[in-house]
Every structure is written in C-alpha cells, then in structure tokens.
Write a protein that holds these residues in place. Structure first.
Motif, mmCIF file in Angstrom:
data_model
loop_
_atom_site.group_PDB
_atom_site.id
_atom_site.type_symbol
_atom_site.label_atom_id
_atom_site.label_comp_id
_atom_site.label_asym_id
_atom_site.label_seq_id
_atom_site.Cartn_x
_atom_site.Cartn_y
_atom_site.Cartn_z
ATOM 1 N N SER A 1 31.992 44.542 31.748
ATOM 2 C CA SER A 1 32.872 45.499 31.002
ATOM 3 C C SER A 1 32.835 44.948 29.499
ATOM 4 N N ARG A 2 32.905 43.827 29.371
ATOM 5 C CA ARG A 2 32.834 43.603 27.904
ATOM 6 C C ARG A 2 31.630 43.672 26.955
ATOM 7 N N ARG A 3 30.153 43.593 27.723
ATOM 8 C CA ARG A 3 29.148 43.724 27.254
ATOM 9 C C ARG A 3 28.620 45.066 27.238
ATOM 10 N N VAL B 1 31.049 42.488 42.336
ATOM 11 C CA VAL B 1 31.452 43.792 41.935
ATOM 12 C C VAL B 1 32.519 44.355 42.937
ATOM 13 N N SER B 2 32.900 43.825 44.098
ATOM 14 C CA SER B 2 33.717 44.315 45.132
ATOM 15 C C SER B 2 35.201 44.102 44.657
ATOM 16 N N LYS B 3 36.040 44.712 45.430
ATOM 17 C CA LYS B 3 37.545 44.812 44.706
ATOM 18 C C LYS B 3 38.003 43.515 44.858
ATOM 19 N N GLY B 4 37.868 42.766 46.187
ATOM 20 C CA GLY B 4 38.570 41.434 46.062
ATOM 21 C C GLY B 4 38.041 40.339 45.279
ATOM 22 N N ASP B 5 36.785 40.617 44.631
ATOM 23 C CA ASP B 5 36.373 39.594 43.893
ATOM 24 C C ASP B 5 36.871 39.133 42.847
ATOM 25 N N TYR B 6 36.880 37.749 42.547
ATOM 26 C CA TYR B 6 37.362 37.064 41.398
ATOM 27 C C TYR B 6 36.575 37.892 40.336
ATOM 28 N N ASP B 7 37.162 38.312 39.406
ATOM 29 C CA ASP B 7 36.590 39.479 38.471
ATOM 30 C C ASP B 7 35.972 38.926 37.229
ATOM 31 N N ILE B 8 35.352 37.829 37.388
ATOM 32 C CA ILE B 8 34.821 37.223 36.284
ATOM 33 C C ILE B 8 33.443 38.163 35.816
ATOM 34 N N VAL B 9 32.696 38.534 36.900
ATOM 35 C CA VAL B 9 31.403 39.416 36.726
ATOM 36 C C VAL B 9 32.003 40.677 36.111
ATOM 37 N N LYS B 10 32.945 41.376 36.704
ATOM 38 C CA LYS B 10 33.407 42.554 35.983
ATOM 39 C C LYS B 10 33.973 42.339 34.904
ATOM 40 N N GLU B 11 34.366 41.373 34.481
ATOM 41 C CA GLU B 11 34.903 41.209 33.055
ATOM 42 C C GLU B 11 33.843 41.086 31.982
ATOM 43 N N VAL B 12 32.832 40.290 32.386
ATOM 44 C CA VAL B 12 31.678 40.338 31.587
ATOM 45 C C VAL B 12 30.879 41.483 31.350
#
Ligand code: AMP
Ligand code: MG
Length: 453
Positions: A303-305, A290-301
C-alpha cells in the motif's frame, strides 16, 4: 446469466471503476468482493503488448511476429526432383510398360546441392536424387521403382543405360520453382505466433532473426517468515518455498522471463529491499501475505509503495488477491503488481486465471483462454460457500467422451493434487454440489501426454 467458466469470455468488458461500495459488498475496509470476471477485467485493463526486438529465430518460440515477412526468394529457388530416379523427356517414355520398356542412355548423375552442366536430349536420361535441380532439357522424373535399375544391378550390367517401365504425365515428380513461396510474397503476417513451423518457414527464407514483441520480465517474490529456500536445511516450523519455483516455471511456460527475487521475511526492511530489485520488470508477482487474517506487513508495504488493492475473489481456491501499480522511481510509470495467495495451489490457480493472460497480452498474443472441453464428472465437487470452484481433475477420453476425475483432496495446500491434474473443472458459484455423472466444463491446463486424450 449463468457464470462463464473462463474469464477470457469477458475480456472486452470495460474495467469497472474502483469503488468500495461494490455490488457484492465488502467484508473489510479496502477489501472488495469481486467476481472472477471483475477481477480479470480490472487486471487486464493495465496490460498492453510490449515493444519489439529483433532476435535469433531459435529464441522466438511462442513470441509474436511484429512485422510482415515477405519472401526474398522463390521457394524452391530452382525446379527440382521430388524423387530419386531419372530425369527424362516425357516424350521419350510415352507408352512404356514393364513388358516393353524404353531404353535411354544415362549420361550422368546429379545429387542434391549440385547443378548439372549436362542437358537431357531425346534418348537420354540423367540419374537424379531428391532435391537435385532438374537438368536442362528434362521435364519429368521417373522414380527408380519404374525402371529396371534393380535388375540391371543384379545382372551386373553397367548403369550407362536404363529401361523405363512406365509412361508418366509430363512434369511428374518435379517440384517447380516458387511452388511453395514466390519471391515478394507475404509469407507470415505481423501478429503470427511463432511455433516450430514458423521458425522453419523463416529459416527456409534464409532469415536467422525475427522482429518480435519482446518477452515480459516478471519478478517473483515469495513472502513469509516460515519459508526456507530449497536446498537449505529445514528448521522446525519452517516449510520449503514452493511458490518461487512453481510461479517461475509458470511464467516461463507462458512465455515470460522470470526473475527470482527470493524470499522476503515479513518485515519492512527485507520486503522493501527485495522489491527494489524488481526495477525494470514488466510485472511483479508476489505470493502470500494478502489474505484477511494475515499479519499485514505485506499489505502495508504494498500500500505504501503504490496503489495496490486487496480483493476477495469469488473463487475457490485463490480467494485473496492483491493487484495494483507500484510507483516507479521518481514518479515514473509504475509496475503492475499481482499478489497471489500463499497456498501453493491457490498461487498456481490465481496465476492461471490472472497472471497468464496478462503475460500473454504483453507478448502480443490475442488468444488468452485455455481450451475448454465439456466432460462427464467422475466424482463429486462440493461448493459450500457460493464461490466458483475450480476443481483439480484428471481428464481422459473414453469412447470419444471426456471424463473428469477429481484428483483427491482439494485443500489449497495439497500441491500434489495439482500435479496429478491436467484440467480444472468448473462448478458455478450458485451451485452447491455437483455429482458424478453430471456434465461439467473443464479448463484444460495441458494435454498431458501420459493420459489418453
Ligand atoms: P498466507 O497467504 O501468507 O496466509 O499463506 C497461506 C499459506 O500458504 C500458509 O500456510 C503459508 O505457509 C503457505 N505459503 C505461503 N507462501 C508459500 C510458499 N512460497 N511456498 C509454500 N507455501 C507457502
Ligand atoms: Mg503469511
């Protein structure tokens, strides 16, 4: 206004409306910079006490009673003896002394759990054990120590007579019926937190179950390609998953019911598949990604859900945080999701500040804050970037004063320094450094029995 050391102080505040033009500005699209209080208020606005259940008393520890409990009986139900001794009539022993004892005829014995069929008439005593019902006719119990029983035994005399060596007030050593609780009396109110003493009170009324607010089921998901489950071999570049275990323990300690969803790899399929297993839970806690630099797959999932927001909270450790509602199946009510930062110390500190109060609220608990003490700092706290610092400290007490000693390197990956700590010392955001000797507020995580408090 100085910053408060614990967000609970602000829990009556209304949740701020979601806005991206927040007063502190935002550093990234969709990422708000929030104070601890703002984050706390937004999160807590989504939690209410859960529904109730009736369950075995011995499983209710830490839960909140959901109904008033009135006593079905008198407690004690019969007048009984508070001592081992002799049940007598007070008038018979008035003026007795060691020199001039009153001798009485002993006509029987009554033990706890039995009702004597005999009556104490003038000149008569019945030997009685603690808790035994007072025989008819008796109004006072003389303890063994106030009789000549020991001397009689030593002399081999039969105990069909006993010398009473002291006069006593009428009613001495007698516990009246209903002394503790009267039948019909309100014994425990709805809202009472069940501790061992309350378990005992309810059991003493003959109750084996209680109606309580149920425990929240909390799903826990670690994310990250680097994570290996404890017990598995560790391949190069991998680390063991600390957060699943520590967060599950923290959930249980707060009174929740942890449900482990395992480790999700950083890809859509695995994250989605594991999140599907959170169905039916009251809260989902993820860690990492969830942090800024993160590869944003977690954020994407996330956000989508659902409607999940990604925040930067003005605190150290635990700056990155995600919170929002995951959509329920077929548009049903969603499930709150709290995304903790990945670093193990950050995960536990964010849990402490945001997840624990949420779990307590669902449990119907009203006191959400840990106890705080004021103490003397025994080492420095550095605060480079204007965030509120929660420094891991070991608190002990010397000559009545609490001392807070930092437990070593404060990196958010240094989990052993969390293990050594029993408190978090608070350095306000606007203070750049605190020195040894300064007074500091400390959030007590536990009252560690290994430390002199
Ligand atoms: P992230 O928030 O994904 O950037 O992770 C921050 C740091 O925490 C990285 O060094 C991760 O390897 C580490 N980390 C993430 N999840 C865990 C976990 N479950 N156990 C231990 N360390 C973790
Ligand atoms: Mg990561």
């Amino acid at each position: 206004m100085p910053e408060q050391h614990h967000p609970d102080r602000h829990r009556s505040r209304q949740a701020a409306p979601e806005s991206h033009g927040h007063e502190h500005g935002h550093s990234h699209v969709g990422e708000d910079l929030l104070t601890v209080e703002d984050a706390f208020a937004r999160i807590m606005a989504c939690f209410r006490p859960l529904d109730t259940e009736s369950k075995p008393l011995t499983e209710c520890l830490g839960q909140v009673l959901a109904e008033d409990v009135h006593s079905p009986l008198d407690l004690p139900s019969l007048a009984n003896s508070g001592m081992d001794g002799y049940a007598v009539q007070e008038a018979d022993i008035r003026g007795a002394t060691a020199e001039r004892p009153r001798d009485l005829n002993v006509i029987g014995v009554v033990a706890a759990g039995y009702v004597s069929s005999q009556t104490v008439a003038p000149g008569v005593a019945i030997r009685i054990m603690t808790g035994a019902p007072i025989p008819a006719g008796a109004d006072t119990v003389v303890p063994f120590e106030e009789t000549d029983e020991v001397q009689r035994r030593a002399q081999g005399l039969p105990l069909d007579r006993i010398g009473i060596r002291a006069g006593l007030r009428r009613g001495s050593n007698l516990r009246p019926a209903g002394e503790d609780v009267r039948r019909g009396q309100l014994v425990l109110e709805a809202g009472t937190v069940i501790r061992p003493a309350e378990v005992g009170v309810l059991a003493s009324l003959g109750l084996s179950t209680a109606r309580v607010i149920r425990r929240p089921v909390v799903s826990i998901l670690s994310t990250g390609d680097e994570l290996a489950p404890a017990g598995a071999p560790l391949n190069p570049g991998k680390i063991y998953d600390a957060n699943s275990a520590s967060v599950a323990a923290a959930v249980a300690a707060a009174g929740g019911q942890p449900r482990l969803l395992g480790i999700a790899q950083d890809n859509l399929e695995d994250l989605n598949r594991r999140l599907d297993h959170s169905a039916g839970s009251d809260l989902i806690i993820t860690s990492a990604g969830v942090s800024k630099g993160d590869y944003d797959i977690v954020k994407e999932v996330l956000s989508r859900r659902g409607d999940v927001n990604f925040w930067s909270v003005r605190m150290r450790p635990a700056k990155p945080l995600a919170f929002g509602m995951l959509r329920g199946p077929n548009g049903g009510p969603g499930t709150p999701l709290l995304g903790l930062p990945g670093n193990p110390v950050s995960a536990l500190v964010a849990f402490e500040m945001f997840a624990r109060p949420a779990i307590l609220t669902m449990l119907g608990r009203r006191r959400l804050a840990r106890p705080t003490v004021s103490g003397v700092l025994a080492g420095p706290i550095h605060n480079a970037d204007g965030r509120r610092v929660y420094a891991r400290v070991v608190v002990d007490r010397r000559q009545g004063t609490y001392f807070a000693t930092p437990t070593g390197p404060q990196g958010s990956n240094i989990l052993t320094s969390m293990s050594l700590a029993n408190g978090l010392a608070v350095c306000p955001a606007e203070i750049t450094a605190m020195k040894a000797g300064e007074t500091v507020q400390i959030v007590m995580l536990d009252w560690n029995e290994e430390v002199d408090l």
